[in-house]
Design a protein around this motif. Structure first.
Motif, PDB file in Angstrom:
ATOM      1  N   ALA A  23      -3.224  21.575   1.021  1.00  0.00           N
ATOM      2  CA  ALA A  23      -1.597  21.661   0.554  1.00  0.00           C
ATOM      3  C   ALA A  23      -0.834  21.284   1.640  1.00  0.00           C
ATOM      4  O   ALA A  23       0.094  20.805   0.976  1.00  0.00           O
ATOM      5  N   GLU A  24      -0.942  20.999   2.924  1.00  0.00           N
ATOM      6  CA  GLU A  24       0.094  20.562   3.527  1.00  0.00           C
ATOM      7  C   GLU A  24       0.040  18.936   3.412  1.00  0.00           C
ATOM      8  O   GLU A  24       1.059  18.434   3.504  1.00  0.00           O
ATOM      9  N   ARG A  25      -1.218  18.529   3.237  1.00  0.00           N
ATOM     10  CA  ARG A  25      -1.070  17.014   2.825  1.00  0.00           C
ATOM     11  C   ARG A  25      -0.247  16.544   1.626  1.00  0.00           C
ATOM     12  O   ARG A  25       0.519  15.488   1.651  1.00  0.00           O
ATOM     13  N   VAL A  67       0.758  -1.182   0.137  1.00  0.00           N
ATOM     14  CA  VAL A  67       0.142  -0.114   0.013  1.00  0.00           C
ATOM     15  C   VAL A  67       0.804   1.165   0.226  1.00  0.00           C
ATOM     16  O   VAL A  67       1.939   1.011   0.363  1.00  0.00           O
ATOM     17  N   THR A  68       0.274   2.279  -0.218  1.00  0.00           N
ATOM     18  CA  THR A  68       0.866   3.527  -0.276  1.00  0.00           C
ATOM     19  C   THR A  68       0.068   4.401   0.826  1.00  0.00           C
ATOM     20  O   THR A  68      -1.293   4.503   0.673  1.00  0.00           O
ATOM     21  N   VAL A  69       0.575   5.129   1.715  1.00  0.00           N
ATOM     22  CA  VAL A  69      -0.159   5.720   2.934  1.00  0.00           C
ATOM     23  C   VAL A  69       0.319   7.187   3.010  1.00  0.00           C
ATOM     24  O   VAL A  69       1.240   7.388   2.792  1.00  0.00           O
ATOM     25  N   ARG A  70      -0.965   8.185   3.262  1.00  0.00           N
ATOM     26  CA  ARG A  70      -0.505   9.571   3.575  1.00  0.00           C
ATOM     27  C   ARG A  70      -1.323   9.638   4.827  1.00  0.00           C
ATOM     28  O   ARG A  70      -2.572   9.170   4.927  1.00  0.00           O
ATOM     29  N   CYS A  71      -0.865  10.198   5.834  1.00  0.00           N
ATOM     30  CA  CYS A  71      -1.350  10.714   6.920  1.00  0.00           C
ATOM     31  C   CYS A  71      -2.056  11.867   6.877  1.00  0.00           C
ATOM     32  O   CYS A  71      -1.448  12.904   5.983  1.00  0.00           O
ATOM     33  N   LEU A  72      -3.351  12.005   7.172  1.00  0.00           N
ATOM     34  CA  LEU A  72      -4.213  13.174   7.266  1.00  0.00           C
ATOM     35  C   LEU A  72      -4.005  14.146   8.272  1.00  0.00           C
ATOM     36  O   LEU A  72      -4.727  15.377   8.235  1.00  0.00           O
ATOM     37  N   LYS A  73      -3.283  13.624   9.392  1.00  0.00           N
ATOM     38  CA  LYS A  73      -3.388  14.706  10.567  1.00  0.00           C
ATOM     39  C   LYS A  73      -1.785  14.711  10.872  1.00  0.00           C
ATOM     40  O   LYS A  73      -1.103  13.963  10.699  1.00  0.00           O
ATOM     41  N   LYS A  74      -1.583  15.726  11.974  1.00  0.00           N
ATOM     42  CA  LYS A  74      -0.395  15.824  12.405  1.00  0.00           C
ATOM     43  C   LYS A  74      -0.633  16.308  13.655  1.00  0.00           C
ATOM     44  O   LYS A  74      -1.159  17.330  14.095  1.00  0.00           O
TER      45      LYS A  74
END
Length: 154
Positions: free
Chosen positions: A55-57, A40-47
């Motif tokens: 834009a930050e994502r 899989v490819t994962v992108r975190c949506l929170k910090k």
């Protein structure tokens, strides 16, 4: 019950079968580590528990690895399930490459949305704990199946 000596011998060695031994050990040069999860490819949506703007994502590099979601069977554990993104390193020693490195981890994950392209998972992410107190916060992952290049909709 008695055993004969040949019943107690270990599995045949390379020299028993007239095979040339590999440097790393018998049979290790011919096999790859088993895939234990889904690529899989994962992108975190929170910090740190705060939603990131679109834009930050896009500025955060996605993580590529294997997704494993498993149940924790220890009754004393404070969480009942675990989602982790792991990576097997093929450049390591032939015996060490079977032990994956953990890239990301969620405690008590729940799947919010799922289709043939991917899913959205949320849960508790925990950081720290070595030099200070551990910090736990809510995290959401946008998961795409396979290796996906950044761009819309990911």
């Amino acid at each position: 019950m008695s055993f004969t000596q040949d019943q107690m011998e270990p599995h045949p060695q390379a020299e028993d079968l007239n095979l040339l031994p590999t440097v790393a050990g018998h049979g290790t040069g011919f096999c790859r580590p088993p895939r234990r999860g889904v690529l899989v490819t994962v992108r975190c949506l929170k910090k740190l528990g705060v939603n990131l703007s679109p834009a930050e994502r896009r500025g955060v590099a996605p993580v590529v690895g294997e997704l494993k979601i498993s149940r924790v069977h220890d009754r004393l554990a404070e969480f009942h399930s675990l989602a982790e993104i792991v990576r097997f390193n093929d450049e390591l020693d032939a015996h060490l490459r079977y032990f994956p490195g953990r890239l990301l981890c969620l405690l008590n994950p729940e799947i919010l949305w799922f289709d043939e392209r991917g899913m959205v998972i949320y849960g508790v992410e925990r950081i720290g704990g070595t030099n200070g107190p551990p910090i736990a916060y809510w995290q959401t992952w946008q998961v795409a199946f396979g290796k996906v290049e950044p761009g819309p909709p990911f």
